[in-house]
Write an enzyme that holds these catalytic residues in place. Structure first.
Site, PDB file in Angstrom:
ATOM      1  CB  VAL A  71       6.439   5.148  12.303  1.00 17.15           C
ATOM      2  CG1 VAL A  71       5.515   6.146  13.002  1.00 17.15           C
ATOM      3  CG2 VAL A  71       6.515   5.440  10.810  1.00 17.15           C
ATOM      4  CE  LYS A 122      -7.083  -6.480   9.228  1.00 18.49           C
ATOM      5  NZ  LYS A 122      -7.360  -5.063   8.914  1.00 18.49           N
ATOM      6  CB  THR A 123      -6.332  -9.862   0.199  1.00 18.36           C
ATOM      7  OG1 THR A 123      -7.202  -8.969  -0.533  1.00 18.36           O
ATOM      8  CG2 THR A 123      -7.173 -10.822   1.030  1.00 18.36           C
ATOM      9  CG  ASP A 151      -2.583  -6.315   5.542  1.00 15.60           C
ATOM     10  OD1 ASP A 151      -3.545  -6.358   4.747  1.00 15.60           O
ATOM     11  OD2 ASP A 151      -1.573  -7.033   5.429  1.00 15.60           O
ATOM     12  CB  CYS A 169      -9.140 -15.591  -1.144  1.00 16.35           C
ATOM     13  SG  CYS A 169      -8.146 -16.934  -0.465  1.00 16.35           S
ATOM     14  CD  GLN A 213       4.436 -10.170   3.365  1.00 15.97           C
ATOM     15  OE1 GLN A 213       3.530 -10.704   3.983  1.00 15.97           O
ATOM     16  NE2 GLN A 213       5.056  -9.080   3.781  1.00 15.97           N
ATOM     17  CB  CYS A 269      -3.476 -14.016   2.918  1.00 13.50           C
ATOM     18  SG  CYS A 269      -3.698 -15.228   1.610  1.00 13.50           S
ATOM     19  CB  ALA A 275      -7.132  -8.731  -4.200  1.00 14.11           C
ATOM     20  CD  GLU A 307       9.442  -0.318   5.160  1.00 13.49           C
ATOM     21  OE1 GLU A 307      10.107  -1.224   5.703  1.00 13.49           O
ATOM     22  OE2 GLU A 307       8.226  -0.138   5.375  1.00 13.49           O
ATOM     23  N   GLY A 320       0.812  -1.216   0.000  1.00 14.28           N
ATOM     24  CA  GLY A 320       0.000   0.000   0.000  1.00 14.28           C
ATOM     25  C   GLY A 320       0.840   1.259   0.000  1.00 14.28           C
TER      26      GLY A 320
END
Length: 438
Positions: A106, A332-333, A324, A367, A71, A189, A335, A63, A42
């Site tokens: 963070v 939470k995927t 997520d 999924c 993943q 997932c 997609a 990051e 994201g």
């Protein structure tokens, strides 16, 4: 042991061409028009989109990870169908060119003062904030883990440090119980705990070991899958393949030295069951990112509190979220992230113009249930758990084409499309990309 110690605080690592960008480890105060927290799927996708919307010099990404992983492919890595190395690429290579990369974690978000403090001492102010910090794995909430991963015959496809242990456990399996778990928490997932189970069944049949194996699935859920159309097909698959499914049970302890797993009956918490295993695949409990949890951006549970239609924060209109870490009531995927990215782009573009957001996220997620080494059943659905399908065929059936899309086409589109902000949103291109996500 040091590697497994890191699993106790396992934050998501999110995620082409090599591009020029700037990075920062300095402690001086910095300011950006758009600050993105997290360099996972994201975060990178939205930083690429924001670069186009407002210019690279106005965007920064916080990051700490030097490597970004794709993943969704780890399901196939755990089954020996893919290698681990190609699933990761240097973060430097996927960071949008010209965007500032702050290589730090963070530490604190203060939306009242539009300030983020990082672990290296930097204080960063922003006009707008996108939170894409993912969720947190909690192997340590299962007694005996993560140290149990030092023993053989146990693995997890949810961590880069344990996914190859799944494949070793599968190869070394001689017989007995092959056990697969689904925890009593939200997870990313939700189909992955079953995918490796079906692949294990296929591998054992191929190698002539299936007759000596009991494949057992323990899930905390009261159903095998939330969407009835696909659940009906999954029940047929487990019946045909002689897989034992135990609903409303979750893993509470692993005694790896004895190769025993302890499960609790969630409908009768006083009741526990200890089972020997020849192979154990663990799906860890998961929870909100600790930076968000308990802070002003969190809901009562600890997830980022967003408007489910626009992805704008409910209390701070200059804060947005994706993926997520959010409380969006959908699976939470990857997609879901792809679909959310187009809506969020539109929402932010409207807010920048001081206009009302006019595009709504419908909860689209998918999924791709990998059911063998050459078949996938593609589940696609929305907030209401209603199928939202791409093809004019029955997607509740296993198909070879869908496996090819999952295994070979989608990784390419991920690296060269989604992470560059070129995919997502309505239309055939969005639909095509979604097929390979988690």
């Amino acid at each position: 042991m040091a590697a497994f110690g890191r699993l106790k605080q396992c934050l998501p690592t999110g995620s082409t061409i090599c591009s020029l960008h700037t990075s920062s480890r300095v402690t001086a105060k910095q300011h950006y028009k758009m600050l993105v927290l997290g360099g996972g799927t994201g975060g990178i996708t939205m930083s690429a989109r924001m670069k186009r919307l407002m210019g690279a010099e106005n965007v920064a990404v916080v990051e700490p990870s030097e490597v970004h992983y794709y993943q969704p492919i780890w399901t196939l890595v755990g089954a020996g169908a893919k290698n681990l190395a190609p699933s990761g690429r240097p973060t430097a290579n996927i960071m949008p060119s010209g965007v500032k990369w702050v290589k730090s974690k963070v530490q604190e978000i203060n939306p009242d003062s539009n300030t983020v403090r990082t672990e290296d001492g930097s204080e960063i102010t922003y006009e707008y904030l996108i939170v894409a910090l993912g969720l947190q794995l909690h192997f340590e909430k299962i007694k005996g883990l993560p140290e149990g991963f030092e023993h053989p015959n146990i693995g997890s496809n949810y961590s880069v440090e344990t996914v190859e242990k799944t494949w070793k456990a599968l190869q070394n399996f001689k017989g007995g119980n092959a056990v697969f778990t689904y925890p009593n928490t939200l997870i990313k997932c939700g189909g992955a705990p079953q995918k490796i189970m079906y692949l294990t069944d296929a591998f054992l049949r191929k190698t002539g070991k299936r007759a000596n194996a009991n494949i057992i699935y323990y899930t905390s859920l009261p159903v095998i899958f939330a969407v009835k159309k696909y659940a009906d097909s999954l029940w047929e698959i487990v019946k045909q393949r002689d897989i034992q499914v135990n609903l409303r049970h979750h893993l509470i302890e692993v005694q790896a030295d004895k190769q025993e797993a302890v499960f609790q009956n969630l409908d009768n918490p006083e009741e526990t069951k200890t089972i020997e295993y020849g192979m154990l695949h663990v799906t860890p409990p998961m929870g909100p990112n600790m930076v968000i949890k308990g802070g002003p951006l969190a809901d009562e549970v600890g997830w980022l509190d967003l408007d489910k239609d626009t992805l704008q924060h409910k209390s701070f209109p200059n804060v947005f979220g994706i993926g997520d870490c959010t409380n969006l009531p959908t699976a939470k995927t990857g997609a879901a992230v792809a679909a959310q990215s187009a809506v969020l782009h539109r929402t932010i573009s409207k807010v920048l113009k001081k206009e009302k957001p006019d595009m709504k996220y419908d909860g689209y997620t998918s999924c791709p249930f990998v059911t063998s080494y050459n078949t996938v059943m593609l589940a696609e659905y929305d907030y209401d758990l209603q199928p939202v399908e791409t093809f004019p065929i029955n997607q509740a059936k296993e198909r070879r084409l869908m496996y090819y899309m999952k295994a070979d086409v989608m990784p390419h589109l991920y690296w060269h499309g989604l992470l560059r902000g070129l995919w997502g949103g309505p239309g055939p291109a969005r639909k095509l990309l979604h097929l390979g996500m988690k």
